[in-house]
Design a protein around this motif. Structure first.
Motif, mmCIF file in Angstrom:
data_model
loop_
_atom_site.group_PDB
_atom_site.id
_atom_site.type_symbol
_atom_site.label_atom_id
_atom_site.label_comp_id
_atom_site.label_asym_id
_atom_site.label_seq_id
_atom_site.Cartn_x
_atom_site.Cartn_y
_atom_site.Cartn_z
ATOM 1 N N LEU A 19 11.794 -50.314 73.414
ATOM 2 C CA LEU A 19 12.963 -51.021 73.937
ATOM 3 C C LEU A 19 12.691 -51.602 75.314
ATOM 4 O O LEU A 19 13.127 -52.726 75.615
ATOM 5 N N THR A 20 11.986 -50.847 76.166
ATOM 6 C CA THR A 20 11.685 -51.403 77.489
ATOM 7 C C THR A 20 10.804 -52.638 77.374
ATOM 8 O O THR A 20 10.945 -53.578 78.162
ATOM 9 N N THR A 21 9.903 -52.666 76.399
ATOM 10 C CA THR A 21 9.054 -53.839 76.190
ATOM 11 C C THR A 21 9.880 -55.026 75.723
ATOM 12 O O THR A 21 9.728 -56.150 76.222
ATOM 13 N N VAL A 22 10.763 -54.789 74.752
ATOM 14 C CA VAL A 22 11.610 -55.869 74.239
ATOM 15 C C VAL A 22 12.484 -56.435 75.346
ATOM 16 O O VAL A 22 12.620 -57.666 75.498
ATOM 17 N N LEU A 23 13.080 -55.563 76.153
ATOM 18 C CA LEU A 23 13.957 -56.025 77.233
ATOM 19 C C LEU A 23 13.169 -56.685 78.358
ATOM 20 O O LEU A 23 13.650 -57.642 78.982
ATOM 21 N N LEU A 24 11.949 -56.202 78.613
ATOM 22 C CA LEU A 24 11.094 -56.838 79.617
ATOM 23 C C LEU A 24 10.812 -58.294 79.244
ATOM 24 O O LEU A 24 10.805 -59.183 80.105
#
Length: 233
Positions: A19-24
């Motif tokens: 999720l942090t990758t997608v939001l980044l």
């Protein structure tokens, strides 16, 4: 906001790291709440809408045991929590005053609150562990909340672990901590995160086959084409 079961099931299959990758990729860098560690190993991945609570520094005329009976109290806030929510508590990172103990956590579990997330600490840890409530926090402390904090509000914008949290944003918690999905980004994340997980699982299979990292992670055009042509498992 109640998340539908399909959205919950989708996010339960996506790690907070993904999720942090997608939001980044969408320009959102500050979504992981610092200090939100699982209280015990093996807690399941939890997904739910944020129900926010806020503490401020203790003030002697307000932070007293008598305040626990006030209409503006953690007790009143717990009775307002809807089933399935994730209680997200701004304790300003204070680690020497436990915001909740066994009794409050047991009541939250009874009300089917999904989890407690805080940048502060809990107390009565044996009872909290027995309560059935999954907790992400910054540690354990014996003194009560009023030893260092004053409770002031619920269902307002807060900061938890350095992250801005608004009521009804979506929270996902797992062994890596707690991540915030802004409500306005939820549909995009639901559409894109499962594919990110599938892609990374495919890359892991390639690693197992001995494929070197250059061109694989991140993918070059040749690898993207090979991934696109893969057979569906």
């Amino acid at each position: 906001m109640a998340l539908d079961q399909a959205a919950i099931q989708t996010l339960q299959a996506v790690s907070t790291a993904t999720l942090t990758t997608v939001l980044l990729k969408k320009g959102l860098r500050n979504v992981w709440m610092r200090g939100t560690r699982p209280l015990k190993p093996g807690q399941p991945r939890i997904v739910g809408p944020a129900f926010t609570l806020r503490f401020v520094p203790a003030r002697e005329d307000l932070a007293t045991p008598a305040s626990w009976a006030s209409p503006i109290s953690t007790r009143a806030a717990i009775e307002a929590m809807p089933e399935g929510c994730v209680a997200v508590v701004d304790a300003m990172g204070v680690t020497d005053a436990g915001i909740f103990g066994d009794i409050l956590c047991a009541r939250m579990a009874k009300r089917n609150v999904a989890a407690l997330v805080t940048d502060g600490v809990v107390r009565d840890v044996a009872g909290v562990l027995d309560s059935g409530l999954d907790v992400w926090c910054n540690g354990i402390s014996a003194p009560p909340s009023v030893a260092g904090l004053t409770f002031v509000a619920w269902q307002e914008p807060i900061g938890c672990g350095g992250v801005a949290v608004f009521p009804n944003d979506v929270v996902v918690c797992d062994q890596d901590g707690a991540v915030l999905i802004p409500a306005t980004y939820l549909e995009q994340v639901l559409a894109e995160a499962p594919e990110q997980e599938r892609m990374e699982a495919w890359i892991m299979n390639e690693i197992d086959r001995g494929v070197p990292l250059p061109g694989l992670y991140p993918m070059n055009e040749e690898t993207k084409a090979r991934y696109a042509s893969r057979k569906t498992p």
